[in-house]
Design an enzyme around this catalytic site. Structure first.
Site, PDB file in Angstrom:
ATOM      1  N   PHE A  81       2.317  -9.798  -2.306  1.00 13.62           N
ATOM      2  CA  PHE A  81       1.022  -9.098  -2.362  1.00 13.62           C
ATOM      3  C   PHE A  81       0.366  -9.392  -3.705  1.00 13.62           C
ATOM      4  CE2 PHE A  81       1.900  -5.516  -5.287  1.00 13.62           C
ATOM      5  CZ  PHE A  81       3.273  -5.598  -5.383  1.00 13.62           C
ATOM      6  N   GLY A 120       2.529  -3.113  -0.532  1.00 12.80           N
ATOM      7  CA  GLY A 120       3.348  -4.233  -1.012  1.00 12.80           C
ATOM      8  C   GLY A 120       4.532  -3.735  -1.831  1.00 12.80           C
ATOM      9  N   LYS A 121       4.246  -2.797  -2.742  1.00 10.45           N
ATOM     10  CA  LYS A 121       5.330  -2.201  -3.534  1.00 10.45           C
ATOM     11  C   LYS A 121       6.297  -1.459  -2.620  1.00 10.45           C
ATOM     12  CE  LYS A 121       2.733  -0.853  -7.681  1.00 10.45           C
ATOM     13  NZ  LYS A 121       2.329   0.342  -8.466  1.00 10.45           N
ATOM     14  N   ASN A 133       0.771   1.860  -2.591  1.00 11.80           N
ATOM     15  CA  ASN A 133       0.635   0.407  -2.439  1.00 11.80           C
ATOM     16  C   ASN A 133       1.676  -0.099  -1.425  1.00 11.80           C
ATOM     17  OD1 ASN A 133       1.288  -2.396  -2.912  1.00 11.80           O
ATOM     18  ND2 ASN A 133      -0.030  -2.293  -4.722  1.00 11.80           N
ATOM     19  N   GLU A 181      -5.078   9.864 -11.451  1.00 13.50           N
ATOM     20  CA  GLU A 181      -5.899   8.949 -12.252  1.00 13.50           C
ATOM     21  C   GLU A 181      -5.037   8.215 -13.268  1.00 13.50           C
ATOM     22  OE1 GLU A 181      -9.995   9.038 -14.015  1.00 13.50           O
ATOM     23  OE2 GLU A 181      -9.674  11.143 -13.447  1.00 13.50           O
ATOM     24  N   ASP A 239       4.279   1.517 -12.347  1.00 10.21           N
ATOM     25  CA  ASP A 239       2.996   0.980 -12.781  1.00 10.21           C
ATOM     26  C   ASP A 239       3.252  -0.442 -13.244  1.00 10.21           C
ATOM     27  OD1 ASP A 239       0.152   2.021 -12.993  1.00 10.21           O
ATOM     28  OD2 ASP A 239       0.368   0.848 -14.827  1.00 10.21           O
ATOM     29  N   SER A 240       2.502  -1.360 -12.656  1.00 11.83           N
ATOM     30  CA  SER A 240       2.806  -2.764 -12.904  1.00 11.83           C
ATOM     31  C   SER A 240       1.526  -3.563 -12.975  1.00 11.83           C
ATOM     32  CB  SER A 240       3.724  -3.288 -11.803  1.00 11.83           C
ATOM     33  OG  SER A 240       3.277  -2.858 -10.533  1.00 11.83           O
TER      34      SER A 240
HETATM   35  O1  LIG Z   1       1.242 -10.443  -7.196  1.00 10.36           O
HETATM   36  C1  LIG Z   1       1.736  -9.388  -7.531  1.00 10.36           C
HETATM   37  N1  LIG Z   1       3.061  -9.195  -7.352  1.00 10.36           N
HETATM   38  C2  LIG Z   1       3.708  -8.106  -7.757  1.00 10.36           C
HETATM   39  O2  LIG Z   1       4.920  -7.983  -7.567  1.00 10.36           O
HETATM   40  C3  LIG Z   1       2.909  -7.127  -8.399  1.00 10.36           C
HETATM   41  N2  LIG Z   1       3.197  -5.952  -8.941  1.00 10.36           N
HETATM   42  C4  LIG Z   1       2.041  -5.453  -9.381  1.00 10.36           C
HETATM   43  N3  LIG Z   1       1.025  -6.292  -9.136  1.00 10.36           N
HETATM   44  C5  LIG Z   1      -0.401  -6.125  -9.436  1.00 10.36           C
HETATM   45  O3  LIG Z   1      -0.561  -4.993 -10.229  1.00 10.36           O
HETATM   46  C6  LIG Z   1      -1.186  -3.931  -9.503  1.00 10.36           C
HETATM   47  C7  LIG Z   1      -0.419  -2.672  -9.722  1.00 10.36           C
HETATM   48  O4  LIG Z   1      -1.263  -1.628 -10.131  1.00 10.36           O
HETATM   49  P1  LIG Z   1      -0.688  -0.152 -10.033  1.00 10.36           P
HETATM   50  O5  LIG Z   1       0.662  -0.134 -10.659  1.00 10.36           O
HETATM   51  O6  LIG Z   1      -1.675   0.821 -10.497  1.00 10.36           O
HETATM   52  O7  LIG Z   1      -0.462   0.026  -8.461  1.00 10.36           O
HETATM   53  P2  LIG Z   1      -1.461   0.357  -7.283  1.00 10.36           P
HETATM   54  O8  LIG Z   1      -2.699   1.021  -7.809  1.00 10.36           O
HETATM   55  O9  LIG Z   1      -1.653  -0.870  -6.477  1.00 10.36           O
HETATM   56  O10 LIG Z   1      -0.593   1.410  -6.425  1.00 10.36           O
HETATM   57  P3  LIG Z   1       0.024   2.825  -6.951  1.00 10.36           P
HETATM   58  O11 LIG Z   1       1.495   2.594  -7.108  1.00 10.36           O
HETATM   59  O12 LIG Z   1      -0.635   3.158  -8.258  1.00 10.36           O
HETATM   60  O13 LIG Z   1      -0.262   3.812  -5.871  1.00 10.36           O
HETATM   61  C8  LIG Z   1      -1.075  -4.348  -8.049  1.00 10.36           C
HETATM   62  O14 LIG Z   1      -2.090  -3.764  -7.258  1.00 10.36           O
HETATM   63  C9  LIG Z   1      -1.165  -5.846  -8.151  1.00 10.36           C
HETATM   64  O15 LIG Z   1      -2.512  -6.222  -8.334  1.00 10.36           O
HETATM   65  C10 LIG Z   1       1.535  -7.328  -8.533  1.00 10.36           C
HETATM   66  N4  LIG Z   1       0.955  -8.450  -8.086  1.00 10.36           N
HETATM   67 MG   LIG Z   2      -2.524   2.428  -9.185  1.00 11.35          MG
END
Ligand SMILES: O=c1[nH]c(=O)c2ncn([C@@H]3O[C@H](COP(=O)(O)OP(=O)(O)OP(=O)(O)O)[C@@H](O)[C@H]3O)c2[nH]1
Ligand SMILES: [Mg+2]
EC number: 3.6.1.66
Length: 203
Positions: A153, A12-13, A10, A41, A70-71
């Site tokens: 993001f 943004g992260k 991600n 997965e 994971d957030s």
């Molecule tokens: O407005 C937001 N500000 C933030 O600060 C934030 N942090 C998490 N999120 C949401 O939660 C999903 C994580 O899902 P997630 O942890 O599975 O990550 P992901 O699938 O995007 O990437 P990965 O780290 O798994 O590769 C993200 O896509 C976002 O929709 C956020 N939204």
């Molecule tokens: Mg993810």
């Protein structure tokens, strides 16, 4: 310079971890720098479970310690949704815009007082050599009726922070990194990171 690998794809992260860790003198690498990194997965029912799944799979794959995040967003009026499905709430294309639109639609007609929500971040620190550590952090807010702001993001444009009087997407990167769920989780991890790295070096 010391390097940490964040097991995320991600962007943004990745950006947030880069500024959070550069302040500590670390260089950050993510799976965006690792071609052919496997997609892990996310089959867990909690943020912690998914963070552990991602961190352990990638640590074993790379033979190096990694941090996974994971957030997601927990909306009270939606019984906690989108929760662990935050990234794929409106479908597997993982569109931030579509996800946000879905949450706004589901909250149509819900009064401001009932639009309470929080972001949750679980971090897992895993290594092929030692037991996995998990920590978490949260951030409280309200879901607005319309998106506002272009920073950040995900759901940031509709997540209003009362203390700041702004949405997360109207905060600067520096402001969000002071108060975000990710910043709080990283602070909790910081207290354990030194010992972890010492054990790692001893192996
Ligand atoms: O407005 C937001 N500000 C933030 O600060 C934030 N942090 C998490 N999120 C949401 O939660 C999903 C994580 O899902 P997630 O942890 O599975 O990550 P992901 O699938 O995007 O990437 P990965 O780290 O798994 O590769 C993200 O896509 C976002 O929709 C956020 N939204
Ligand atoms: Mg993810």
């Amino acid at each position: 310079m010391k390097t940490v690998i964040i097991a995320t794809k991600n962007k943004g992260k990745a950006k947030e971890f880069e500024s959070l860790f550069s302040a500590k003198g670390y260089e950050v690498k993510t799976l965006l720098d690792v071609p052919d990194a496997p997609d892990v997965e996310e089959t867990g029912t909690t943020f912690e479970e998914n963070a552990i799944l991602k961190a352990e799979a990638i640590a074993h794959q790379l033979g190096h310690f990694v941090i996974a995040d994971d957030s997601g967003l927990i909306v009270d009026a939606l019984d906690g949704r989108p929760g662990v499905y935050s990234a794929r709430y409106a479908g597997e294309s993982k569109s931030d815009e579509a996800n946000t639109k879905k949450v706004l639609q589901e909250l149509e007609g819900v009064p401001e007082a009932e639009r309470t929500a929080r972001f949750y971040c679980a971090l897992a620190l895993a290594s092929p050599n030692q037991e996995t550590i998990t920590v978490s952090g949260t951030m409280e807010g309200l879901i607005t009726e319309q998106p506002s702001g272009t920073n950040g993001f995900g759901y940031d444009p509709v997540f209003f922070v009362k203390e700041q009087g702004k949405t997360n997407a109207e905060l600067t990167k520096e402001e969000k990194n002071q108060i975000s769920h990710r910043a709080h989780a990283l602070k909790a991890l910081d207290e354990k990171l030194g010992q972890f790295l010492k054990r790692e070096e001893g192996m």
